[in-house]
Design an enzyme around this catalytic site. Structure first.
Site, short mmCIF file in Angstrom:
data_model
loop_
_atom_site.label_atom_id
_atom_site.label_comp_id
_atom_site.label_asym_id
_atom_site.label_seq_id
_atom_site.Cartn_x
_atom_site.Cartn_y
_atom_site.Cartn_z
N CYS B 136 0.78 -62.73 -13.68
CA CYS B 136 0.12 -61.79 -12.89
C CYS B 136 -0.49 -62.31 -11.70
O CYS B 136 -0.12 -63.31 -10.67
CB CYS B 136 -0.67 -60.82 -13.51
SG CYS B 136 -1.44 -59.25 -12.46
N ASP B 290 6.24 -51.35 -15.37
CA ASP B 290 4.83 -51.96 -14.82
C ASP B 290 4.16 -51.05 -13.93
O ASP B 290 4.38 -50.84 -12.97
CB ASP B 290 5.18 -53.41 -14.19
CG ASP B 290 3.81 -54.36 -14.14
OD1 ASP B 290 2.72 -53.72 -13.87
OD2 ASP B 290 4.11 -55.50 -14.02
N HIS B 319 3.34 -53.94 -18.15
CA HIS B 319 2.54 -55.04 -17.38
C HIS B 319 2.14 -55.95 -18.73
O HIS B 319 2.26 -57.19 -18.67
CB HIS B 319 1.27 -54.68 -16.87
CG HIS B 319 0.83 -55.79 -16.03
ND1 HIS B 319 1.45 -56.40 -14.86
CD2 HIS B 319 -0.56 -56.50 -16.13
CE1 HIS B 319 0.65 -57.42 -14.32
NE2 HIS B 319 -0.32 -57.60 -15.02
#
Lengths: 176, 345
Positions: B136, B290, B319
């Site tokens: 991320c 996500d 995610h």
């Protein structure tokens, strides 16, 4: 450039699960409730799916609402007020602490900044020493050799986590 | 019916236990902290095989979250999996920045912290090469490091759900619109951005999840395995970290408003962070569902990278379930091992 997509096909369409839940609520026995594709369905599964469906619908409506400019503007005003309130509380607390002859958050922060600058200086000194007398690679005697090749198993201590085996656990995306 | 009654009784008994018990243990794979500097912690995981791959792996976590999501429980830990597959694993885990660290910027993370960790890894392993794996926002830091250090040290770059086109960040883009969001005022008022604000922003992306999550917990309260796993992930999600104020200001202005990483206009410490500069083998793994990083935001990474050996892998999942949990064990981990193993010798 390779773009891989590893997506399974969508599940078979089935009778909406809220009908299953609705029949149970009307007094049908859970074991008698059957959905359209002929597979029997547990009452609890029906309720779970109803929750999931309602959650999805709610999320769709709520995110559409929150994507509007009005929402963003209001949220900014509210969070601004919260921050100002927090700041006012901090100022009040600092005055109280000063009366008690105790260090405030700002004093501690200033002290921390001085510590950080000393820390930075130590790091620079350490790097200079490193350049003058470089450290040898820490080759601890118990560290295994870096000779592994793809496909070679290499014996392991403890059980290998097994990819492919599905543990019965909740989806981590959910419980936020 | 007997089943329903017995589970209801169990649910009530275990429900009381739930509130009385202590926080669950996480991050149990044996490790040592080998480098510590303010917000930065560098861990080195103990080898568990007779021989290991030549190239060590450095995992860069997002600065808003603790790294133990990758080591949530034995048997459900990406780190444990990599260690047992013969990789030498190092992890950058961020501690909450202290008030005096509000001045930290992208430059500190990408030109100072990551290079200092790589130097430490070289000291320990004697290897000049390193593979970086960023998750991320950790992926954004890794990409900026790779783009500003075209000569390395870097052997491979792996990113998980990394946003590049910040104008496609969905609600985040809408909420931070410069016509009403005054980032200067926010940062000047609070210093470091408090975790409550970040957590509520994440929660608002799917506002129904919190309630439905609680309902599912209640429904499965009789199931010890479910409850344990729920508590671990819940603990992780609630342990969101504050963001250093200047970093947040820079991220908002340069990335969210200016979209400079996507447009190759981002300058970090005088260096241009051009994704085209990345020439090392690149794997970008993205999740189909996500809700935090939409596909349109993450997909440009592979398109823009200058690497010849580059691959985007789109997997089912969200995610977090992309990297941790039962789906990750089956989908991501074997693929990651396959990709890394042949590039780690």
């Amino acid at each position: 450039m390779r773009i891989h997509r590893q997506i399974q096909p969508p599940p078979d369409s089935r009778l909406p699960s809220f009908l299953v839940a609705e029949r149970i609520l009307r007094g049908h026995k859970p074991e008698d409730v059957t959905i359209a594709d002929g597979k029997s369905k547990d009452a609890r599964d029906g309720i779970s799916e109803t929750i999931a469906m309602l959650e999805k619908e709610f999320n769709l409506i709520a995110t559409a609402l929150m994507g509007t400019e009005e929402f963003s503007r209001t949220a900014t005003v509210v969070s601004g007020l919260q921050m100002r309130l927090q700041k006012a509380m901090e100022a009040h607390m600092a005055r109280q602490l000063a009366r008690l002859n105790m260090p405030s958050k700002d004093d501690i922060t200033a002290l921390g900044e001085r510590m950080m600058s000393i820390d930075d200086r130590l790091i620079r000194v350490e790097e200079m020493l490193e350049r003058i007398a470089p450290r040898k690679a820490d080759s601890a005697p118990d560290r295994p050799p870096r000779t592994k090749k793809p496909g070679s198993s290499g014996s392991q201590s403890g059980a290998d986590p097994q990819p492919g085996k599905r543990p019965a656990k909740p989806s981590p995306d959910r419980p936020k | 019916m007997r089943d329903i009654v017995s589970r209801t009784i169990e649910r009530n008994i275990k429900g009381v236990e739930y509130f009385a018990s202590t926080a669950p243990s996480v991050g149990l794979t044996p490790k040592k902290t080998i480098h510590k500097r303010g917000t930065l912690n560098l861990y080195h995981y103990d080898a568990q095989t007779d021989e290991i791959y030549r190239v060590p792996i450095l995992i860069v976590m997002a600065i808003t979250n603790r790294s133990y999501v990758l080591d949530i429980a034995p048997g459900n830990s990406l780190i444990e999996f990599l260690v047992k597959r013969g990789y030498d694993v190092f992890v950058i885990d961020w501690a909450p920045p202290r008030p005096e660290e509000k001045s930290l910027r992208l430059e500190d993370y990408t030109l100072d912290f990551i290079p200092s960790c790589i130097r430490r890894i070289e000291d320990i392993t004697g290897e000049k090469d390193v593979s970086i794996l960023g998750y991320c926002m950790g992926g954004v830091l890794s990409v900026i490091y790779a783009a500003t250090h075209p000569d390395g040290p870097l052997k491979n770059l792996v990113c998980f759900t990394t946003p590049i086109n910040w104008h496609e960040m969905g609600l985040f883009t809408a909420w931070s619109d410069k016509t009403h969001f005054d980032v200067d005022k926010l940062v000047d008022t609070v210093g470091n951005v408090p975790p409550d604000l970040i957590l509520s922003a994440f929660d608002m992306l799917r506002p129904g999840d919190k309630v439905s999550g609680r309902l599912k917990l209640w429904q499965n309260m009789w199931n010890d395995q479910f409850v344990e796993s729920y508590r671990k992930f819940d603990r992780w999600a609630n342990e969101t970290l504050p963001i250093a104020g200047e970093y947040f200001r820079q991220m908002t202005k340069e990335l969210l408003w200016g979209n400079k990483l996507y447009e190759s206009k981002l300058r970090v410490g005088g260096k241009r962070a051009d994704i085209g500069n990345i020439k090392v083998p690149l794997l970008h793994v993205v999740a189909e569902h996500d809700h935090i990083i939409p596909r349109k935001a993450s997909s440009p990474l592979v398109e823009l990278a200058g690497s010849e050996d580059k691959e985007e892998l789109l997997l089912k999942g969200g995610h977090i379930s992309l990297v941790a949990g039962p789906n990750a064990v089956r989908r991501l981990w074997p693929k990651l091992d396959e990709w890394l193993s042949e590039r780690s010798v």
